[in-house]
Design a protein around this motif. Sequence first.
Motif, PDB file in Angstrom:
ATOM      1  N   ALA A  51       0.752  -6.842   8.186  1.00  0.00           N
ATOM      2  CA  ALA A  51       1.577  -5.654   8.409  1.00  0.00           C
ATOM      3  C   ALA A  51       2.182  -5.117   7.121  1.00  0.00           C
ATOM      4  CB  ALA A  51       2.686  -5.963   9.415  1.00  0.00           C
ATOM      5  N   SER A  52       1.839  -5.698   5.975  1.00  0.00           N
ATOM      6  CA  SER A  52       2.378  -5.240   4.694  1.00  0.00           C
ATOM      7  C   SER A  52       1.478  -4.151   4.112  1.00  0.00           C
ATOM      8  CB  SER A  52       2.485  -6.399   3.709  1.00  0.00           C
ATOM      9  OG  SER A  52       3.427  -7.349   4.174  1.00  0.00           O
ATOM     10  N   PRO A  53       2.073  -3.097   3.551  1.00  0.00           N
ATOM     11  CA  PRO A  53       1.258  -2.006   2.991  1.00  0.00           C
ATOM     12  C   PRO A  53       0.268  -2.450   1.938  1.00  0.00           C
ATOM     13  CG  PRO A  53       3.537  -1.291   3.255  1.00  0.00           C
ATOM     14  CD  PRO A  53       3.513  -2.758   3.564  1.00  0.00           C
ATOM     15  N   TRP A  54       0.636  -3.422   1.086  1.00  0.00           N
ATOM     16  CA  TRP A  54      -0.290  -3.825   0.035  1.00  0.00           C
ATOM     17  C   TRP A  54      -1.573  -4.379   0.620  1.00  0.00           C
ATOM     18  CZ3 TRP A  54      -2.322  -8.684  -0.393  1.00  0.00           C
ATOM     19  CH2 TRP A  54      -1.664  -9.723   0.274  1.00  0.00           C
ATOM     20  N   PHE A  55      -1.467  -5.122   1.747  1.00  0.00           N
ATOM     21  CA  PHE A  55      -2.660  -5.696   2.355  1.00  0.00           C
ATOM     22  C   PHE A  55      -3.455  -4.629   3.096  1.00  0.00           C
ATOM     23  CE2 PHE A  55      -5.097  -7.692   5.731  1.00  0.00           C
ATOM     24  CZ  PHE A  55      -5.724  -8.726   5.055  1.00  0.00           C
ATOM     25  N   SER A  56      -2.780  -3.806   3.878  1.00  0.00           N
ATOM     26  CA  SER A  56      -3.504  -2.775   4.635  1.00  0.00           C
ATOM     27  C   SER A  56      -4.201  -1.800   3.692  1.00  0.00           C
ATOM     28  CB  SER A  56      -2.550  -2.025   5.573  1.00  0.00           C
ATOM     29  OG  SER A  56      -1.564  -1.318   4.846  1.00  0.00           O
ATOM     30  N   ASN A  57      -3.550  -1.456   2.578  1.00  0.00           N
ATOM     31  CA  ASN A  57      -4.194  -0.571   1.606  1.00  0.00           C
ATOM     32  C   ASN A  57      -5.403  -1.243   0.957  1.00  0.00           C
ATOM     33  OD1 ASN A  57      -2.406   1.520   2.045  1.00  0.00           O
ATOM     34  ND2 ASN A  57      -1.073   0.978   0.342  1.00  0.00           N
ATOM     35  N   TRP A  58      -5.291  -2.545   0.737  1.00  0.00           N
ATOM     36  CA  TRP A  58      -6.410  -3.265   0.120  1.00  0.00           C
ATOM     37  C   TRP A  58      -7.618  -3.290   1.042  1.00  0.00           C
ATOM     38  CZ3 TRP A  58      -8.505  -7.905   2.027  1.00  0.00           C
ATOM     39  CH2 TRP A  58      -9.560  -8.420   1.251  1.00  0.00           C
TER      40      TRP A  58
END
Length: 264
Positions: A51-58
């Motif tokens: 649910a963290s943006p850094w992971f979803s963006n990756w």
Amino acid sequence: MIWNKLLPYLLYPTTWCLCLLLIIAVMAWRLDQTLLRNLAFAGFSLLWITASPWFSNWIWGSLENAHDIHAAEDIEEADAIVLLGGGVQLPKPPRVYADLNAAADRVLQAALLFKAGKAERILVSGGQVFPQPGLGSEADYQKMILLQLGVPDSAIILEPDSRNTAQNAEFTLPLARSLGYQRLILITSAYHMPRSNYLFEYYAEKLGSANWQPEIVPFPTDIRVTDQQGPVLLGFLPDAGSLAMTQEAIREYLGYWVYRFSYR
């Protein structure tokens, strides 16, 4: 400024779920409940990361970066533009008209390519995933938008029966063959392009002949992961939007690999 961004996190369900999982993990640790503690920490970690943006963006960006992004002027002319459905929401009650959605850039880019003289025809592919009585296909409503964007009716050809990406390719390519179109610019959302391009390449090879050898030119659009910089902290704070992106990316990867194994 940063506090205005942080304040809503106090009310997000994802924040409360993480807090509850952390409390359970701490209580299990204090009670020496090893299995419960490990499960709680595992759930906490999984939810926090996905649910963290850094992971979803990756994970989302890994799909978007699979094909190069082009400007309209950099694309060579083709026989036709293939526009996949998905850019509109059907006018189901209480909607009066078809609504644009997050993938509506597909329709806009098709119109821009047409006006740039990159092709004289737009093949619009898309039916109803779950048929609704009294409603037209996605292709019908995307055509309406193309007309409003200045594309003439004579330049638009519909394929209104496909219900998934495989059928987009399966139904559109025979139509292109019957019209003598060989070089096709394929437009869909960037994250959806790996699966779409694979299927169009598959059916192009399957249906090709000595007299008809189609060329598929990917034109990804609807870019969601950009180089925009922001506070580093916000990239690690989980939210439902990022979780939704992660889940959609996982679904897209799953669909891609299912087709890779099924269409060989």
